[in-house]
Design an enzyme around this catalytic site. Structure first.
Site, PDB file in Angstrom:
ATOM      1  CE  LYS A   1      -4.009  -2.252   2.174  1.00 34.26           C
ATOM      2  NZ  LYS A   1      -4.980  -2.340   3.318  1.00 34.26           N
TER       3      LYS A   1
ATOM      4  CE1 TYR B   1      -9.202  -3.538   0.308  1.00 29.83           C
ATOM      5  CE2 TYR B   1      -8.188  -1.634  -0.552  1.00 29.83           C
ATOM      6  CZ  TYR B   1      -8.250  -2.623   0.106  1.00 29.83           C
ATOM      7  OH  TYR B   1      -7.197  -3.072   0.760  1.00 29.83           O
TER       8      TYR B   1
ATOM      9  CG  HIS C   1      -5.335  -6.201  -0.132  1.00 31.94           C
ATOM     10  ND1 HIS C   1      -6.788  -6.511   0.590  1.00 31.94           N
ATOM     11  CD2 HIS C   1      -5.440  -7.283  -1.166  1.00 31.94           C
ATOM     12  CE1 HIS C   1      -7.340  -7.331  -0.214  1.00 31.94           C
ATOM     13  NE2 HIS C   1      -6.864  -7.814  -1.129  1.00 31.94           N
TER      14      HIS C   1
HETATM   15  P1  ATP Z   1      -6.920  -6.253   3.383  1.00 33.56           P
HETATM   16  O1  ATP Z   1      -8.382  -6.543   2.915  1.00 33.56           O
HETATM   17  O2  ATP Z   1      -6.396  -4.746   2.983  1.00 33.56           O
HETATM   18  O3  ATP Z   1      -6.105  -7.206   3.262  1.00 33.56           O
HETATM   19  P2  ATP Z   1      -8.254  -6.869   6.033  1.00 33.56           P
HETATM   20  O4  ATP Z   1      -8.761  -8.086   5.028  1.00 33.56           O
HETATM   21  O5  ATP Z   1      -6.998  -7.317   7.037  1.00 33.56           O
HETATM   22  O6  ATP Z   1      -7.147  -6.185   4.934  1.00 33.56           O
HETATM   23  P3  ATP Z   1     -10.721  -5.884   5.995  1.00 33.56           P
HETATM   24  O7  ATP Z   1     -11.467  -5.707   7.056  1.00 33.56           O
HETATM   25  O8  ATP Z   1     -10.752  -6.544   4.520  1.00 33.56           O
HETATM   26  O9  ATP Z   1      -9.215  -5.895   6.516  1.00 33.56           O
HETATM   27  O10 ATP Z   1     -10.403  -3.984   5.480  1.00 33.56           O
HETATM   28  C1  ATP Z   1      -9.686  -3.389   4.421  1.00 33.56           C
HETATM   29  C2  ATP Z   1      -8.891  -2.321   4.765  1.00 33.56           C
HETATM   30  O11 ATP Z   1      -9.741  -1.187   5.224  1.00 33.56           O
HETATM   31  C3  ATP Z   1      -8.050  -2.520   5.844  1.00 33.56           C
HETATM   32  O12 ATP Z   1      -6.852  -3.305   5.439  1.00 33.56           O
HETATM   33  C4  ATP Z   1      -7.576  -1.120   6.036  1.00 33.56           C
HETATM   34  O13 ATP Z   1      -6.613  -0.300   5.296  1.00 33.56           O
HETATM   35  C5  ATP Z   1      -9.012  -0.676   5.915  1.00 33.56           C
HETATM   36  N1  ATP Z   1      -9.856  -0.572   7.422  1.00 33.56           N
HETATM   37  C6  ATP Z   1     -10.299  -1.501   7.865  1.00 33.56           C
HETATM   38  N2  ATP Z   1     -10.934  -1.318   9.001  1.00 33.56           N
HETATM   39  C7  ATP Z   1     -10.730   0.053   9.214  1.00 33.56           C
HETATM   40  C8  ATP Z   1     -11.287   1.086  10.095  1.00 33.56           C
HETATM   41  N3  ATP Z   1     -11.617   0.847  11.194  1.00 33.56           N
HETATM   42  N4  ATP Z   1     -10.555   2.247  10.013  1.00 33.56           N
HETATM   43  C9  ATP Z   1      -9.965   2.755   8.733  1.00 33.56           C
HETATM   44  N5  ATP Z   1      -9.583   1.919   7.829  1.00 33.56           N
HETATM   45  C10 ATP Z   1     -10.024   0.628   7.988  1.00 33.56           C
HETATM   46 MG    MG Z   2      -9.843  -7.738   3.517  1.00 36.72          MG
END
Ligand code: ATP
Ligand code: MG
Length: 137
Positions: A9, A49, A115
């Site tokens: 990222k 996303y 990610h």
């Molecule tokens: P990714 O999908 O990026 O691999 P992840 O699967 O660990 O991460 P997800 O729940 O899919 O987490 O969320 C996608 C992305 O959205 C996170 O990686 C982060 O960058 C962002 N994100 C998630 N939760 C929050 C939050 N509470 N506040 C701000 N950004 C968030």
């Molecule tokens: Mg994710």
């Protein structure tokens, strides 16, 4: 063997951490079989996303993902999807296990350096979002 989609990222490319993060992948037995550095528009980040469109952090997330270059890559190996998520660590760096990418490098729950796809179906879709078959070797 399995494939997964990884994104280094903007917070990480900005701090020149691409090599350090790739070393973590390679040390874990993941092979980088495709890789390119690109800059996403907010619209493209939003399509990527899309599952998070209704979440309160969606605007912040797409703005961040478009704020600088990202490195998109395909990682290959035995159990690559789970292995990559293990190497990444928990979404929130304060919950991430010691030695993981997010524990070492992430700045916050939003700006969390990497990610990784979360399941075989999403891995397939996410790889196709960025790469054609000919680019994966
Ligand atoms: P990714 O999908 O990026 O691999 P992840 O699967 O660990 O991460 P997800 O729940 O899919 O987490 O969320 C996608 C992305 O959205 C996170 O990686 C982060 O960058 C962002 N994100 C998630 N939760 C929050 C939050 N509470 N506040 C701000 N950004 C968030
Ligand atoms: Mg994710």
């Amino acid at each position: 063997t399995e494939r997964t989609l990884s994104i280094i990222k903007p917070d990480a490319t900005k701090r020149n951490l691409t090599g350090a993060i790739n070393k973590k992948f390679e040390d874990a037995g993941l092979r980088i079989v495709a890789q390119k550095r690109i800059r996403l528009t907010e619209e493209q980040a939003g399509r990527f996303y899309d599952v998070h469109r209704e979440r309160p952090f969606f605007g912040e997330l797409t703005e961040f993902m478009a704020s600088g270059p990202v490195v998109v890559q395909v990682l290959e190996g035995e159990g690559a999807i789970a292995k990559n998520r293990e190497v990444m660590g928990a979404t929130n760096p304060s919950d991430a296990a010691e030695g993981t990418i997010r524990a070492e490098f992430a700045e916050s729950v939003g700006e969390n350096s990497v990610h990784g796809s979360d399941a075989p179906e999403t891995a397939k879709e996410e790889i196709a979002f960025f790469f054609s078959g000919l680019e994966i070797v």
